[in-house]
Scaffold this motif. Sequence first.
Motif, PDB file in Angstrom:
ATOM      1  N   ILE A 128      -1.984 -11.313   6.534  1.00 17.18           N
ATOM      2  CA  ILE A 128      -2.112 -11.293   8.001  1.00 17.18           C
ATOM      3  C   ILE A 128      -1.788 -12.683   8.530  1.00 17.18           C
ATOM      4  O   ILE A 128      -2.354 -13.680   8.080  1.00 17.18           O
ATOM      5  CB  ILE A 128      -3.538 -10.881   8.431  1.00 17.18           C
ATOM      6  N   ARG A 153     -14.539 -16.279   6.060  1.00 14.61           N
ATOM      7  CA  ARG A 153     -13.566 -15.813   5.058  1.00 14.61           C
ATOM      8  C   ARG A 153     -12.630 -16.940   4.636  1.00 14.61           C
ATOM      9  O   ARG A 153     -12.252 -17.043   3.484  1.00 14.61           O
ATOM     10  CB  ARG A 153     -12.757 -14.638   5.610  1.00 14.61           C
ATOM     11  N   VAL A 199      -8.698 -10.414   2.614  1.00 15.57           N
ATOM     12  CA  VAL A 199      -9.483  -9.218   2.934  1.00 15.57           C
ATOM     13  C   VAL A 199      -9.183  -8.138   1.904  1.00 15.57           C
ATOM     14  O   VAL A 199      -8.132  -8.150   1.253  1.00 15.57           O
ATOM     15  CB  VAL A 199      -9.153  -8.675   4.345  1.00 15.57           C
ATOM     16  N   ASP A 200     -10.140  -7.231   1.745  1.00 16.16           N
ATOM     17  CA  ASP A 200      -9.882  -6.084   0.860  1.00 16.16           C
ATOM     18  C   ASP A 200      -9.213  -4.986   1.684  1.00 16.16           C
ATOM     19  O   ASP A 200      -9.726  -3.880   1.838  1.00 16.16           O
ATOM     20  CB  ASP A 200     -11.158  -5.594   0.197  1.00 16.16           C
ATOM     21  N   GLY A 201      -8.029  -5.339   2.179  1.00 17.03           N
ATOM     22  CA  GLY A 201      -7.238  -4.416   2.985  1.00 17.03           C
ATOM     23  C   GLY A 201      -5.771  -4.479   2.593  1.00 17.03           C
ATOM     24  O   GLY A 201      -5.351  -5.388   1.873  1.00 17.03           O
ATOM     25  N   GLN A 208      -7.393   1.515   5.467  1.00 15.02           N
ATOM     26  CA  GLN A 208      -6.622   0.397   4.946  1.00 15.02           C
ATOM     27  C   GLN A 208      -7.377  -0.931   5.005  1.00 15.02           C
ATOM     28  O   GLN A 208      -6.921  -1.918   4.434  1.00 15.02           O
ATOM     29  CB  GLN A 208      -5.296   0.258   5.702  1.00 15.02           C
ATOM     30  N   TYR A 209      -8.534  -0.954   5.674  1.00 15.53           N
ATOM     31  CA  TYR A 209      -9.401  -2.134   5.690  1.00 15.53           C
ATOM     32  C   TYR A 209     -10.737  -1.796   5.031  1.00 15.53           C
ATOM     33  O   TYR A 209     -11.199  -0.650   5.091  1.00 15.53           O
ATOM     34  CB  TYR A 209      -9.631  -2.618   7.124  1.00 15.53           C
ATOM     35  N   GLN A 210     -11.322  -2.806   4.414  1.00 12.97           N
ATOM     36  CA  GLN A 210     -12.558  -2.620   3.650  1.00 12.97           C
ATOM     37  C   GLN A 210     -12.406  -1.447   2.673  1.00 12.97           C
ATOM     38  O   GLN A 210     -13.240  -0.549   2.590  1.00 12.97           O
ATOM     39  CB  GLN A 210     -13.751  -2.388   4.587  1.00 12.97           C
TER      40      GLN A 210
END
Length: 350
Positions: free
Chosen positions: A180, A195, A206-208, A224-226
Motif C-alpha cells: 500500500i 504498524r 498488513v495481513d492483507g 482481503q484484509y485481516q
Amino acid sequence: MALLKIKFSQKKRVKLAQGLWLMNWLSVFAGILVFSMGLFLKIELRKRSEVMDNSESHFVPNSLILMGILSCAFNGFAGKICYDSLDPAKFAKWKPLLKPYLALCFLFNILIFFVALICFLMRGNLESTLAQGLKNSMKFYRDTDTPGRCFMKKTIDMLQIEFKCCGNNGFKDWFEIQWISNRYLDFSSKEVKDRIKSNVDGRYLVDGVPFSCCNPSSPRPCIQYQVTNNSAHYSYDYQTEELNLWRRGCREALLHYYSSMMTSMGAVVLLVWLFEMSVTVGLRLLHTSLESIPNPEDPECESEGWILENSLKDTLKYALENLKKIVRDCYNWLLLSVGPLEKNRIVDGE
C-alpha cells in the motif's frame, strides 16, 4: 563395407529425387512453423518481461527463430538441387557443393536436436527467473507515482486475475511487503503509526492482499484484509476458506504455462528433427547413387547409393585421425610463428 548400400535404377533415382523435392518443400513449411513458434514464445515472454529477472529465458525463442530461418534456407536450397538432379547438365554445377552442403546439413541437424533438448530442459532456469522477478516486481506494486514503475500495479493485478494466482509462492507473500502506497496512509492514525514502528524497516505491513487475489467463485464477499484474523469476520476460518483467495502462487502458474508451452514446442521440433534427418539421409543416397553411375553417358544404368562409404567404425577412426592431423598442424604452425617472435623479443631485450 559401405553403410546402408542400396541399388538404384534410373526409375528409383527419379522417384527418390521427386520424393526428396516434395519433402524439402514440406520442411520449408516446417521451418516456417518453427519460426512462428519462436516468435509467438518471444512475444509471450515479452508480455511479462517485467516479472522476469533476466533475459536468459529468451534463448529458447531466439534459437527457434534462428532454426526456422535456417531450415527454410537449407531445405529451399536442397529442393532446388533435387529438382536439378533430374537433368544431368544442370546437376553438374551442384556436384562440387554437395559434400560440404551435406556436412552443413549434418551440423544443422545436431543444432535442431540441441534446441529441442533445450526446450525440455529450460524449466529449472525459468523457475529461478520467475521466482526472483516476481519477488522484485511485488516490491514495486505500491510505486504508482514513480516514473518507470507506475504500471507495475496494473501488471501484477492483471497477472493474478488472468492466471488465478496470488503472490510469488502464495498469498502470504503479500504479508511480508508494504504493497500500500504511503500516499494512501493516514500517518496521524495511531494504528498506522503502530504498524510502522512494529518492524525495523519502518514498513506498513498488513495481513492483507490486493483485490486481484480474490476468487470470484467464493460464495461470500472477498476477505482481503485481516485475512488471518478469524475473530475479525463472522463465521470465518482462513485455513478452511479455500475459495476466498487464490491459493496457487504466480510463480507456479507461470512456470506451468511456459513449461507446458516449451514442452509442446520441443516435441514439434523433435519431429522436425526426425524429418530433417530423413531428408539428409535421402539426399546423401541420391548424391552417392548419382556419383557412382558407371557410365555417365548412359543415365539408365544401375548404380549404388550409400550413407557412409566405409563402416561406421572405420569412418569414425578416419575422422579422428584427420582431427589429430589438423591439431598437430596447427600446433606446429603456432611453434613456427611464436619462435621467431620470441627470438626477436630476447634480442630486443638485450
